[in-house]
Scaffold this motif. Structure first.
Motif, PDB file in Angstrom:
ATOM      1  N   LYS A 139      -3.590  -1.792  -5.078  1.00 32.86           N
ATOM      2  CA  LYS A 139      -4.978  -1.536  -5.464  1.00 32.86           C
ATOM      3  C   LYS A 139      -5.028  -0.764  -6.772  1.00 32.86           C
ATOM      4  N   THR A 166      -8.937 -12.594   1.642  1.00 32.51           N
ATOM      5  CA  THR A 166     -10.011 -12.279   2.583  1.00 32.51           C
ATOM      6  C   THR A 166     -10.694 -10.984   2.167  1.00 32.51           C
ATOM      7  N   ASP A 167     -11.925 -10.806   2.598  1.00 30.97           N
ATOM      8  CA  ASP A 167     -12.665  -9.579   2.278  1.00 30.97           C
ATOM      9  C   ASP A 167     -11.959  -8.355   2.848  1.00 30.97           C
ATOM     10  N   GLU A 168     -11.390  -8.498   4.030  1.00 34.76           N
ATOM     11  CA  GLU A 168     -10.686  -7.380   4.658  1.00 34.76           C
ATOM     12  C   GLU A 168      -9.476  -6.962   3.838  1.00 34.76           C
ATOM     13  N   ARG A 169      -8.692  -7.925   3.366  1.00 36.25           N
ATOM     14  CA  ARG A 169      -7.506  -7.603   2.572  1.00 36.25           C
ATOM     15  C   ARG A 169      -7.884  -7.062   1.200  1.00 36.25           C
ATOM     16  N   LYS A 170      -8.985  -7.528   0.649  1.00 37.27           N
ATOM     17  CA  LYS A 170      -9.409  -7.063  -0.680  1.00 37.27           C
ATOM     18  C   LYS A 170      -9.802  -5.590  -0.680  1.00 37.27           C
ATOM     19  N   GLN A 171     -10.006  -5.020   0.485  1.00 37.25           N
ATOM     20  CA  GLN A 171     -10.332  -3.600   0.555  1.00 37.25           C
ATOM     21  C   GLN A 171      -9.103  -2.718   0.308  1.00 37.25           C
ATOM     22  N   ILE A 172      -7.893  -3.284   0.529  1.00 37.50           N
ATOM     23  CA  ILE A 172      -6.691  -2.458   0.422  1.00 37.50           C
ATOM     24  C   ILE A 172      -5.688  -2.938  -0.633  1.00 37.50           C
ATOM     25  N   THR A 221       0.822  -1.218   0.000  1.00 44.52           N
ATOM     26  CA  THR A 221       0.000   0.000   0.000  1.00 44.52           C
ATOM     27  C   THR A 221       0.853   1.264   0.000  1.00 44.52           C
ATOM     28  N   ASP A 261      -5.366  -5.690  -4.352  1.00 48.07           N
ATOM     29  CA  ASP A 261      -6.062  -6.550  -5.304  1.00 48.07           C
ATOM     30  C   ASP A 261      -5.378  -7.909  -5.343  1.00 48.07           C
TER      31      ASP A 261
END
Length: 258
Positions: free
Chosen positions: A223, A102-108, A88, A110
């Motif tokens: 991302k 995980t959904d959490e990692r996919k927020q920050i 990031t 790709d």
């Protein structure tokens, strides 16, 4: 004067030709992009150091993908917990390190298409007969590596069953904590702990119960970095179709991926 002008013109022509040559070399090199890819080199059989070199399923896989797609890779080892922050902050272009999608990692970040289904397992000392399932963790101590999907699961189980979590920076330390009976259990990806127990008869560890989930591994990139993501997905598909992927997995696990 004419001689001076002639010398100047000759020098300018030479500089022009040199510049053109440099531009051509740059253009040629530009066809082979180089990406810095992070990994955790303490995670066999996916990444580890052997005879001074970084090897493992993930290491071989990212190099195979790079070869298929015509780019270069610089593998940069680091603590797992620092990998996604380094992506990031653009210190890394991407990472392959047994990273569960995980959904959490996919927020920050790709993720590539999934390349391995792992799943988490509960591990205890080989002499332990008290713990065979998550419910048995009540009042127990769980050793876990920071920043992993196992850590998230440990936190969840600790909250549900009243256990205590002790955090470590690397896998060997958390394994040793259980082997020394300073912790009652740990949580690790099934293929990783299966490999460790198989190659280390003195690990003093054993797997108990069913897998706690069915996590898939993915290759992480910054991302919105569609260029690198497309290259990785394209290369991954090629090595899966041409048999190279199964060859890599078999090399380390003795069986092809399922």
């Amino acid at each position: 004067m004419k001689k001076t002008v002639s010398i100047i013109l000759t020098s300018l022509l030479a500089l022009s030709l040199t510049a053109c040559g440099a531009a051509n070399q740059s253009g040629s090199a530009g066809n082979s992009e180089k990406y810095v890819i992070g990994t955790d080199a303490t995670y066999p059989p996916f990444e580890f150091q052997q005879d001074g070199k970084y090897v493992g399923i993930d290491i071989d896989l990212i190099h195979a993908i790079a070869e298929e797609e015509g780019f270069e890779v610089e593998v940069k080892p680091m603590d797992f917990k620092g990998i996604i922050p380094s992506i990031t902050s653009k210190q890394l272009d991407g990472a392959i390190a047994g990273i569960s999608i995980t959904d959490e990692r996919k927020q920050i970040v790709d993720f590539s298409e999934p390349y391995y289904q792992a799943g988490l397992s509960l591990i205890v000392h080989e002499d332990n007969t008290d713990i065979t399932k998550p419910e048995d963790l009540k009042g127990k101590v769980i050793a876990i590596k920071k920043g992993t999907s196992g850590a998230a699961k440990a936190d969840e189980l600790a909250k549900t069953y009243g256990a205590t979590v002790k955090y470590f920076d690397d896998s060997p330390s958390m394994y040793q904590e259980v082997a020394n009976k300073n912790a009652d259990a740990t949580i690790e990806d099934f293929p990783v702990i299966s490999y460790k127990i198989a190659v280390d008869p003195n690990s003093k560890l054993k797997i108990v119960g069913d897998r706690l989930n069915g996590d898939f591994y993915g290759i992480a990139v910054g991302k919105g970095d569609e260029e690198l993501l497309n290259k990785i997905n394209s290369g991954l598909k090629k090595v899966q179709e041409n048999g190279k992927y199964d060859e890599i997995v078999s090399k380390y696990l003795g069986t092809s991926a399922k």
